[in-house]
Design a protein around this motif. Structure first.
Motif, PDB file in Angstrom:
ATOM      1  N   UNK A  17       0.832  -1.214   0.000  1.00  0.00           N
ATOM      2  CA  UNK A  17       0.000   0.000   0.000  1.00  0.00           C
ATOM      3  C   UNK A  17       0.857   1.251   0.000  1.00  0.00           C
ATOM      4  N   UNK A  18       2.007   1.186   0.704  1.00  0.00           N
ATOM      5  CA  UNK A  18       2.862   2.370   0.743  1.00  0.00           C
ATOM      6  C   UNK A  18       3.420   2.636  -0.645  1.00  0.00           C
ATOM      7  N   UNK A  34       0.723   9.303  -5.956  1.00  0.00           N
ATOM      8  CA  UNK A  34       1.018  10.732  -5.915  1.00  0.00           C
ATOM      9  C   UNK A  34       2.034  11.144  -6.970  1.00  0.00           C
ATOM     10  N   UNK A  49      10.993   6.534  -0.029  1.00  0.00           N
ATOM     11  CA  UNK A  49      10.175   5.539   0.651  1.00  0.00           C
ATOM     12  C   UNK A  49      10.915   4.219   0.894  1.00  0.00           C
ATOM     13  N   UNK A  59      13.067   7.270  13.533  1.00  0.00           N
ATOM     14  CA  UNK A  59      11.957   7.413  12.580  1.00  0.00           C
ATOM     15  C   UNK A  59      10.641   7.757  13.260  1.00  0.00           C
ATOM     16  N   UNK A  77      -5.414  10.473  -3.613  1.00  0.00           N
ATOM     17  CA  UNK A  77      -5.957   9.174  -3.250  1.00  0.00           C
ATOM     18  C   UNK A  77      -5.843   8.960  -1.749  1.00  0.00           C
ATOM     19  N   UNK A 110      -6.364   5.873   1.213  1.00  0.00           N
ATOM     20  CA  UNK A 110      -6.335   4.415   1.230  1.00  0.00           C
ATOM     21  C   UNK A 110      -7.042   3.830   2.448  1.00  0.00           C
ATOM     22  N   UNK A 154      -6.182   1.348   4.502  1.00  0.00           N
ATOM     23  CA  UNK A 154      -5.365   1.213   5.710  1.00  0.00           C
ATOM     24  C   UNK A 154      -4.431   2.400   5.839  1.00  0.00           C
ATOM     25  N   UNK A 175      -2.079   3.889   4.707  1.00  0.00           N
ATOM     26  CA  UNK A 175      -0.848   3.912   3.896  1.00  0.00           C
ATOM     27  C   UNK A 175      -0.026   5.168   4.120  1.00  0.00           C
ATOM     28  N   UNK A 176       0.091   5.575   5.390  1.00  0.00           N
ATOM     29  CA  UNK A 176       0.964   6.710   5.702  1.00  0.00           C
ATOM     30  C   UNK A 176       2.398   6.206   5.763  1.00  0.00           C
ATOM     31  N   UNK A 177       3.337   7.085   5.394  1.00  0.00           N
ATOM     32  CA  UNK A 177       4.732   6.684   5.421  1.00  0.00           C
ATOM     33  C   UNK A 177       5.230   6.749   6.867  1.00  0.00           C
ATOM     34  N   UNK A 178       5.609   5.605   7.443  1.00  0.00           N
ATOM     35  CA  UNK A 178       5.929   5.576   8.870  1.00  0.00           C
ATOM     36  C   UNK A 178       7.205   6.331   9.207  1.00  0.00           C
ATOM     37  N   UNK A 179       8.061   6.561   8.195  1.00  0.00           N
ATOM     38  CA  UNK A 179       9.333   7.228   8.462  1.00  0.00           C
ATOM     39  C   UNK A 179       9.223   8.738   8.360  1.00  0.00           C
ATOM     40  N   UNK A 180       8.000   9.242   8.081  1.00  0.00           N
ATOM     41  CA  UNK A 180       7.830  10.679   7.914  1.00  0.00           C
ATOM     42  C   UNK A 180       6.861  11.213   8.959  1.00  0.00           C
ATOM     43  N   UNK A 228       4.081  15.044   0.864  1.00  0.00           N
ATOM     44  CA  UNK A 228       4.709  14.129  -0.088  1.00  0.00           C
ATOM     45  C   UNK A 228       4.378  14.438  -1.548  1.00  0.00           C
ATOM     46  N   UNK A 260       6.097  17.436  -2.666  1.00  0.00           N
ATOM     47  CA  UNK A 260       7.542  17.249  -2.698  1.00  0.00           C
ATOM     48  C   UNK A 260       7.976  16.583  -4.010  1.00  0.00           C
ATOM     49  N   UNK A 279       4.490  11.481  14.573  1.00  0.00           N
ATOM     50  CA  UNK A 279       4.623  10.403  13.598  1.00  0.00           C
ATOM     51  C   UNK A 279       3.302   9.649  13.518  1.00  0.00           C
ATOM     52  N   UNK A 333       2.383   6.648  13.762  1.00  0.00           N
ATOM     53  CA  UNK A 333       2.045   5.617  14.751  1.00  0.00           C
ATOM     54  C   UNK A 333       1.721   6.214  16.126  1.00  0.00           C
ATOM     55  N   UNK A 352      -3.350  14.510   2.997  1.00  0.00           N
ATOM     56  CA  UNK A 352      -2.343  14.211   1.976  1.00  0.00           C
ATOM     57  C   UNK A 352      -2.989  14.166   0.593  1.00  0.00           C
ATOM     58  N   UNK A 353      -4.204  13.583   0.556  1.00  0.00           N
ATOM     59  CA  UNK A 353      -4.906  13.504  -0.726  1.00  0.00           C
ATOM     60  C   UNK A 353      -5.364  14.865  -1.236  1.00  0.00           C
TER      61      UNK A 353
END
Lengths: 279, 399
Positions: A180-181, A188, A199, A279, B109, B111, B113, B115-120, B128, B131, B160, B162, B176-177
């Motif tokens: 999904x990621x 995008x 990513x 992170x 879009x 999602x 679940x 679908x966020x970027x966990x490292x951001x 994003x 960017x 973050x 989480x 984000x969308x």
């Protein structure tokens, strides 16, 4: 029925001779590059008296692992110095670090290619299996005939033996990024490179670091074998002790290798954990 | 004007998928193609058009092809055949660069679940899409902050993902969308992973946001209640084909076939239909008229109440037959007698929220818009008819 023996051995020898003929200048060039890399790292590690270097390394480990790791580094390195193996330990360290560095430089891009293409992965995987299971002594010989005796063929042999985990775990780490990621990044409008650097690599990093940790450990395990073709350092001490049945010297040099191994292992592991926390 | 027009869009999974297209046209079923050709029909000849500013809901059970269909629209899954016209240009024919540009500028879009970027961080997640377009940092941060404020997450930009609850995470997904201000927002089961209360909140907020933003939203869901609540139009899917497209009422009142009928069987109509669906035309009178006219009007139309409004149809109250005859006896003008108060509701009120009010009064409820103008009345018979699944009687039969 008596089938003739397949001429694999002769074929390999012919290939070796042919490659030596054809690529001689390239091999010379590689030898100079790797030789100067090892020399440079060795010089850096020997840039001060042993006690100063021990102090510096202790400070570095303190940043990574606080008191526990720093005190181990201090005691372990002082022990190596006390036993009289400091110079050889640094020689070994420079070989191991060169081999690891080159393994990362080769392994990470290869791992990325494997992750991008199933075809490349299908070709690379069996080659890696071959590299890891073929007894390391076997490719010492062509390494010597291409790069002559000394530290360079040792580094080359170490890379062949140690690079697979970096490739495998880089591939795995990228492939494990949740679908999904990847979809989100695509949705995008990311270019493949944006997707990779923004990513996939950041998320794969802990897995990749585990591979790099393995690579370092494996190249350290090659030091004794490399010493058979003239690489200096702790490996040569162990090898000499074995051939002369000097149990005591063998153990002293062996303990020094163990100290280096634990130190390198813990340091890379701490780097992984630090990364996870950030992170 | 339709912003998206989809024609005969088909997706077949498997080797040599093109082979299945003529078979589908010959009327082979999904099962037969799977059995005999080992090909899976994901979406079968979907055709529909979406008006700008609409919330278009694609609904169906799992395996109906709805998630595949939405991914065909931005080509996360490559269509096998068909066309998708966006302002007249075919998305299916775009090359990689044009497609990227289209995804960056025109489509957002969200999602299932998240679908966020966990490292951001939250902010960098929302940034994003900007960017990757190469927008400079100060500018894109400003845009991302605006989007976060829109979804009510101001102050969380440095957290973050989480560290947030599910509902908040999906707000980040929504921000984000929306950050690149796309024409079309694709929402893939966006609220399905949230628990029911939060889901309802998010639906309400989406409708509120939509009222100001006027985006075109394509929303996937397996939840009929959700589809009926937020959809301007609903496309119902089964086995990769669209079975019926229509407004929520059309689907509820005129199901196209047995499948749709079964599907809507358990719908609680009182939670779906609103006062505006069942209201009828009221008999009104203005204050300048006298009681005699009022009584005459009541006799003519066979009603016992008249709704009194001013000249711009703003509701003042209700004149009963008793009130009118009393005024007539005492020679008073309508202005001088007290009018009965009547409970009023807004057109968007759901029927189930009307019951209590209706039970407490004999007079039909007045439906007024937000400028207090009388636009209709709700009589009991119309409510009962609607709940029974019958079309609402036409205006004028009010009593």
């Amino acid at each position: 029925m008596n089938l003739p023996k397949l001429p694999i051995g002769r074929g390999i020898e012919a290939l070796e001779a042919w490659m030596e003929d054809q690529f001689g200048p390239i091999f010379d060039f590689i030898r100079i590059i790797i030789g100067s890399l090892v020399d440079f790292i060795h010089m850096a590690l020997n840039s001060g008296p042993s006690l100063l270097m021990i102090a510096l390394l202790t400070v570095l480990t303190w940043f990574l692992g606080k008191w526990k790791l720093a005190s181990f580094a201090l005691i372990g390195l002082l022990l190596i110095d006390n036993l009289g193996y400091w110079d050889n330990a640094m020689e070994t360290l420079s070989i191991v670090l060169s081999a690891s560095l080159l393994s990362i430089v080769i392994g990470v891009p290869l791992g990325i290619l494997c992750a991008r293409s199933g075809l490349i992965q299908g070709i690379v995987t069996p080659v890696l299996d071959f590299m890891q299971t073929m007894p390391a002594f076997v490719y010492l010989l062509p390494a010597v005939s291409f790069f002559s005796l000394g530290v360079v063929p040792g580094v080359i042999a170490s890379i062949i033996f140690a690079v697979p985990p970096t490739i495998r775990l880089t591939n795995l780490g990228i492939r494990q990024v949740p679908g999904e990621l990847v979809e989100a990044a695509d949705a995008f409008g990311s270019t493949p490179n944006q997707k990779l650097f923004k990513l996939q690599l950041p998320i794969a990093l802990p897995t990749m670091m585990a591979g790099i940790n393995q690579t370092i450990m494996l190249s350290l395990s090659m030091v004794v074998i490399s010493s058979m073709i003239g690489a200096q350092g702790l490996g040569a001490d162990v090898y000499r002790a074995v051939t002369q049945t000097k149990t005591g010297t063998g153990f002293e040099a062996g303990i020094s290798i163990v100290v280096l191994a634990i130190l390198l292992d813990r340091m890379t592991q701490k780097m992984v954990n630090k990364n996870k926390r950030q992170r | 004007m339709s912003i998206i027009e989809v024609n005969q869009l088909t997706k077949i999974f498997g080797n040599e998928p093109e082979k299945a297209i003529p078979l589908l046209k010959q009327g082979w079923t999904k099962e037969r193609i799977l059995k005999e050709k080992k090909l899976t029909v994901g979406v079968n000849a979907a055709s529909f058009s979406i008006e700008a500013g609409q919330i278009f809901v694609i609904m169906g059970l799992s395996g109906s092809g709805k998630s595949t269909l939405i991914r065909l629209l931005n080509r996360l899954i490559e269509p096998t055949s068909g066309e998708i016209l966006f302002h007249g240009s075919d998305i299916v024919r775009m090359n990689a660069k044009e497609l990227r540009e289209f995804r960056r500028k025109s489509m957002g879009m969200v999602f299932q679940k998240f679908a966020l970027f966990p490292n951001r961080t939250v902010l960098r997640n929302v940034e994003y899409g900007l960017e990757v377009q190469g927008i400079r940092k100060p500018e894109r941060q400003e845009m991302a902050l605006a989007a976060l404020e829109l979804v009510g997450l101001k102050g969380w930009e440095n957290s973050y993902p989480d560290q947030l609850s599910g509902g908040m995470q999906q707000r980040v997904g929504l921000a984000r969308g929306l950050a690149n201000d796309p024409d079309i927002l694709l929402m893939d089961e966006a609220f399905s992973a949230l628990d029911p209360l939060i889901r309802k909140n998010m639906q309400d907020e989406l409708l509120q946001l939509q009222a100001t933003m006027q985006k075109t939203i394509i929303f996937i869901t397996h939840d009929l209640d959700e589809a009926l609540r937020i959809g301007d139009k609903i496309a119902l899917m089964k086995d990769g084909s669209i079975v019926q497209i229509g407004t929520p009422e059309e689907i509820l009142m005129n199901p196209a076939n047995r499948y749709v009928e079964k599907f809507i069987e358990d719908v609680d109509l009182s939670k779906v239909l609103t006062a505006s669906h069942v209201m009828t035309r009221p008999e009104t009178i203005t204050l300048e008229r006298g009681p005699r006219v009022a009584l005459q009007l009541m006799r003519d139309r066979g009603v016992s109440n008249l709704y009194v409004t001013d000249k711009s149809r703003r509701l003042l109250g209700v004149l009963t037959a008793e009130g009118a005859s009393a005024a007539l006896k005492e020679g008073l003008a309508l202005e001088d007698i007290t009018l009965e108060e009547v409970p009023s509701v807004s057109p968007g009120t759901y029927l189930n929220e009307l019951f209590e009010t209706m039970a407490a009064t004999k007079i039909p409820l007045a439906v007024i818009d937000d400028t207090k103008r009388l636009i209709g009345i709700v009589i009991r018979g119309a409510v009962l008819a609607a709940l029974a699944g019958n079309a609402v009687p036409e205006a004028g039969e009010a009593g």
